[in-house]
Design a protein around this motif. Structure first.
Motif, PDB file in Angstrom:
ATOM      1  N   GLU A  88      81.194  80.619  75.990  1.00  0.00           N
ATOM      2  CA  GLU A  88      82.440  81.357  76.106  1.00  0.00           C
ATOM      3  C   GLU A  88      83.602  80.571  75.525  1.00  0.00           C
ATOM      4  O   GLU A  88      83.566  79.350  75.429  1.00  0.00           O
ATOM      5  N   ALA A  89      84.604  81.332  75.116  1.00  0.00           N
ATOM      6  CA  ALA A  89      85.830  80.734  74.584  1.00  0.00           C
ATOM      7  C   ALA A  89      87.007  81.459  75.230  1.00  0.00           C
ATOM      8  O   ALA A  89      87.011  82.687  75.308  1.00  0.00           O
ATOM      9  N   ALA A  90      87.982  80.668  75.685  1.00  0.00           N
ATOM     10  CA  ALA A  90      89.123  81.257  76.397  1.00  0.00           C
ATOM     11  C   ALA A  90      90.321  81.363  75.471  1.00  0.00           C
ATOM     12  O   ALA A  90      90.625  80.440  74.715  1.00  0.00           O
ATOM     13  N   GLY A  91      90.997  82.499  75.536  1.00  0.00           N
ATOM     14  CA  GLY A  91      92.256  82.657  74.819  1.00  0.00           C
ATOM     15  C   GLY A  91      93.312  81.750  75.443  1.00  0.00           C
ATOM     16  O   GLY A  91      93.303  81.523  76.646  1.00  0.00           O
ATOM     17  N   GLN A  92      94.219  81.254  74.594  1.00  0.00           N
ATOM     18  CA  GLN A  92      95.235  80.305  75.074  1.00  0.00           C
ATOM     19  C   GLN A  92      96.526  81.006  75.504  1.00  0.00           C
ATOM     20  O   GLN A  92      97.483  80.360  75.891  1.00  0.00           O
ATOM     21  N   LYS A  93      96.528  82.330  75.436  1.00  0.00           N
ATOM     22  CA  LYS A  93      97.745  83.075  75.787  1.00  0.00           C
ATOM     23  C   LYS A  93      97.677  83.636  77.201  1.00  0.00           C
ATOM     24  O   LYS A  93      98.313  84.644  77.496  1.00  0.00           O
ATOM     25  N   GLY A  94      96.859  83.032  78.033  1.00  0.00           N
ATOM     26  CA  GLY A  94      96.857  83.468  79.430  1.00  0.00           C
ATOM     27  C   GLY A  94      95.615  84.231  79.824  1.00  0.00           C
ATOM     28  O   GLY A  94      94.740  84.506  79.007  1.00  0.00           O
ATOM     29  N   GLN A  95      95.592  84.542  81.122  1.00  0.00           N
ATOM     30  CA  GLN A  95      94.423  85.191  81.714  1.00  0.00           C
ATOM     31  C   GLN A  95      94.295  86.623  81.224  1.00  0.00           C
ATOM     32  O   GLN A  95      95.272  87.230  80.784  1.00  0.00           O
ATOM     33  N   GLY A  96      93.085  87.134  81.335  1.00  0.00           N
ATOM     34  CA  GLY A  96      92.854  88.522  80.964  1.00  0.00           C
ATOM     35  C   GLY A  96      91.386  88.840  81.099  1.00  0.00           C
ATOM     36  O   GLY A  96      90.604  87.987  81.518  1.00  0.00           O
ATOM     37  N   PRO A  97      91.002  90.062  80.752  1.00  0.00           N
ATOM     38  CA  PRO A  97      89.601  90.469  80.880  1.00  0.00           C
ATOM     39  C   PRO A  97      88.666  89.641  79.991  1.00  0.00           C
ATOM     40  O   PRO A  97      89.109  89.015  79.015  1.00  0.00           O
ATOM     41  N   THR A  98      87.394  89.646  80.340  1.00  0.00           N
ATOM     42  CA  THR A  98      86.358  88.948  79.576  1.00  0.00           C
ATOM     43  C   THR A  98      85.539  89.970  78.797  1.00  0.00           C
ATOM     44  O   THR A  98      85.005  90.921  79.363  1.00  0.00           O
ATOM     45  N   PHE A  99      85.460  89.748  77.492  1.00  0.00           N
ATOM     46  CA  PHE A  99      84.808  90.667  76.554  1.00  0.00           C
ATOM     47  C   PHE A  99      83.551  89.995  76.026  1.00  0.00           C
ATOM     48  O   PHE A  99      83.625  88.909  75.446  1.00  0.00           O
ATOM     49  N   ALA A 100      82.385  90.607  76.242  1.00  0.00           N
ATOM     50  CA  ALA A 100      81.125  90.029  75.759  1.00  0.00           C
ATOM     51  C   ALA A 100      80.737  90.633  74.418  1.00  0.00           C
ATOM     52  O   ALA A 100      80.738  91.860  74.260  1.00  0.00           O
ATOM     53  N   LEU A 101      80.426  89.759  73.456  1.00  0.00           N
ATOM     54  CA  LEU A 101      79.848  90.182  72.177  1.00  0.00           C
ATOM     55  C   LEU A 101      78.370  89.808  72.236  1.00  0.00           C
ATOM     56  O   LEU A 101      78.028  88.633  72.352  1.00  0.00           O
ATOM     57  N   ILE A 102      77.513  90.820  72.147  1.00  0.00           N
ATOM     58  CA  ILE A 102      76.094  90.646  72.445  1.00  0.00           C
ATOM     59  C   ILE A 102      75.251  90.753  71.185  1.00  0.00           C
ATOM     60  O   ILE A 102      75.533  91.570  70.301  1.00  0.00           O
ATOM     61  N   GLY A 103      74.202  89.939  71.120  1.00  0.00           N
ATOM     62  CA  GLY A 103      73.147  90.111  70.116  1.00  0.00           C
ATOM     63  C   GLY A 103      71.807  90.002  70.817  1.00  0.00           C
ATOM     64  O   GLY A 103      71.658  89.212  71.746  1.00  0.00           O
ATOM     65  N   GLU A 104      70.843  90.809  70.391  1.00  0.00           N
ATOM     66  CA  GLU A 104      69.517  90.798  71.026  1.00  0.00           C
ATOM     67  C   GLU A 104      68.578  89.896  70.235  1.00  0.00           C
ATOM     68  O   GLU A 104      68.564  89.911  69.010  1.00  0.00           O
TER      69      GLU A 104
END
Ligand SMILES: [Zn+2]
Ligand SMILES: [Zn+2]
Length: 445
Positions: free
Chosen positions: A68-84
């Motif tokens: 995971e990588a966190a945005g530096q502009k503050g808290q917010g939802p977590t978005f998953a980019l998935i590959g099978e």
């Protein structure tokens, strides 16, 4: 910096990594592995994450990898980019693994290349300095079915409960911190255009039926036997006769195979085994068709006086694509492939465990082109590497910008409009309740 400028930057970053992204897709294509056994592919993902300075967690539901990588502009939802991660067994595929029979005949190698390409581009472009919330890059095991005996043995041993990678990851809590998710599946169908979004997909349950008759000499004493193969045959005929009872709008698909039909020609078969999926547009439709299939299986046993053991296995829930995410995707996809190559698809009759995620969070499951032939068939091949491997990396990376830009306004909009049907607990209760075993004795009825 505007949202459009950042999207332009990440798109250029994908272009600079294009050769590397293509090489990843081709390496995975040449080393196909079956679900929950994607060891080499998982290692490649882990190594790539590490080179980007990410801290991957590995061995999730046996072979899953996430970072995971966190945005530096503050808290917010977590978005998953998935590959099978997984391939599947397709007999006669020219690139099938000589030992396992696995081949990338569903293009999942392109999914991993695209997901890793998006991670590279967001990293290279310094995108996280401008975003809020978090992105989870997630390589997930075992979307394809099959390899059932091995998976059953893992279940008995307690290493797996579910036979799909995403349900197993959900059960183990690896999606607990994810708010919304997307993946891009490759399509070989020209009618899908270069980029498309389905409205929905069928769900399904799995079924195993084992008819147990009585062996006897097929020449001199067939009257002493109970023919399990004929019982299975009658069950198959009954299932086929049921097809006219299904409503078109329920898009029922039942496609049984006979996996065992006798041991030797001069013996009345004492055992026959069938395997099938029962698919449909809604869970109610699946369950209704499933009850009818059980009746057909019992009918075979009743006619021949055999027993039948019927195992119903939790499958995948129907997929609903999120309309707000689809709107954002359309803008990005049209910028990549042009308006004339973008399609809105209706309902599709295959099934995917992305459907399970769609019941508990908003998800998007678009298709992009670059393959030819038929999915799950020997003629499936990636023919346009830029479209199959590189364009999805751009689409995923620009979606991450759209979702997490401006205090993650896009993701917040998606979440405000979404109405997931199930809580996590309700989902697990539902799927666990799907597992049923019935033993019916046709001789006693
Ligand atoms: Zn597939
Ligand atoms: Zn697939």
């Amino acid at each position: 910096m505007t949202r459009a400028e950042l999207k332009h930057r990440v798109t250029e970053a994908v272009d600079r990594r294009a050769d590397e992204i293509i090489a990843l897709g081709e390496t995975i294509r040449r080393h196909p592995e079956l679900g929950f056994k994607e060891v080499k592919t998982a290692k490649l993902v882990e190594d790539t994450f590490q080179r980007l300075g990410l801290t991957p967690r590995t061995g999730l539901a046996l072979t899953g990898v996430r970072a995971e990588a966190a945005g530096q502009k503050g808290q917010g939802p977590t978005f998953a980019l998935i590959g099978e991660l997984d391939a599947l067994v397709v007999s006669g595929h020219p690139e099938a693994d000589p030992v396992t029979g696995a081949a990338h005949a569903c293009g999942h190698n392109a999914q991993i290349a695209g997901m890793l390409g998006a991670a590279m581009a967001l990293h290279d472009a310094g995108a996280f300095d401008h975003l809020s919330g978090r992105v989870v890059f997630f390589a997930v095991p075992a979307e394809e079915g099959g390899d059932l005996e091995w998976r059953m043995s893992q279940r008995r041993a307690g290493t797996l409960e579910f036979f799909g990678g995403k349900p197993e990851l959900v059960k183990r809590g690896h999606f607990d911190d994810v708010d919304l998710a997307m993946m891009i599946h490759t399509t070989p169908r020209p009618e899908d255009g270069k980029a498309s979004v389905p409205l929905s997909n069928n769900g399904r349950v799995g079924k195993l039926a084992r008819f147990i008759g009585r062996a006897s000499h097929a020449g001199s004493a067939p009257h002493l036997g109970a023919n399990a193969l004929y019982a299975a045959q009658i069950a198959l005929a009954a299932i086929n006769a049921l097809r006219e009872t299904f409503r078109d709008e329920d898009t029922i698909r039942i496609h049984p195979i006979l996996t065992h039909g006798g041991s030797q020609v001069n013996v009345i078969p004492a055992e026959a085994r069938l395997e099938t999926y029962v698919r449909g547009r809604t869970l109610d439709a699946v369950l209704d068709a499933n009850r009818k299939v059980d009746r057909a299986l019992r009918a075979g046993a009743l006619a021949l006086g055999t027993k039948v053991e019927i195992d119903t296995l939790p499958g995948y829930l129907p997929l609903d694509c999120d309309a707000t995410m689809a709107r954002y995707f359309k803008e990005n996809a049209v910028a990549l492939v042009g308006e004339s190559e973008y399609r809105e698809l209706g309902h599709r009759t295959g099934s995917t465990d992305m459907g399970d995620l769609s019941q508990i969070m908003p998800v998007l499951h678009p298709y992009m082109g670059g393959a030819r032939g038929t999915g799950h068939a020997a003629d499936y091949a990636i023919v346009d590497k830029l479209l199959a491997y590189v364009a999805p990396a751009k689409a995923l990376a620009t979606m991450a910008v759209d979702m997490l830009w401006d205090g993650a306004a896009g993701a917040r909009e998606v979440l405000a409009n979404a109405r997931p049907r199930l809580t996590l607990e309700a989902y697990l209760t539902l799927q666990r309740g799907m597992a049923q075993r019935e033993v019916y004795d046709g001789a006693a009825n």
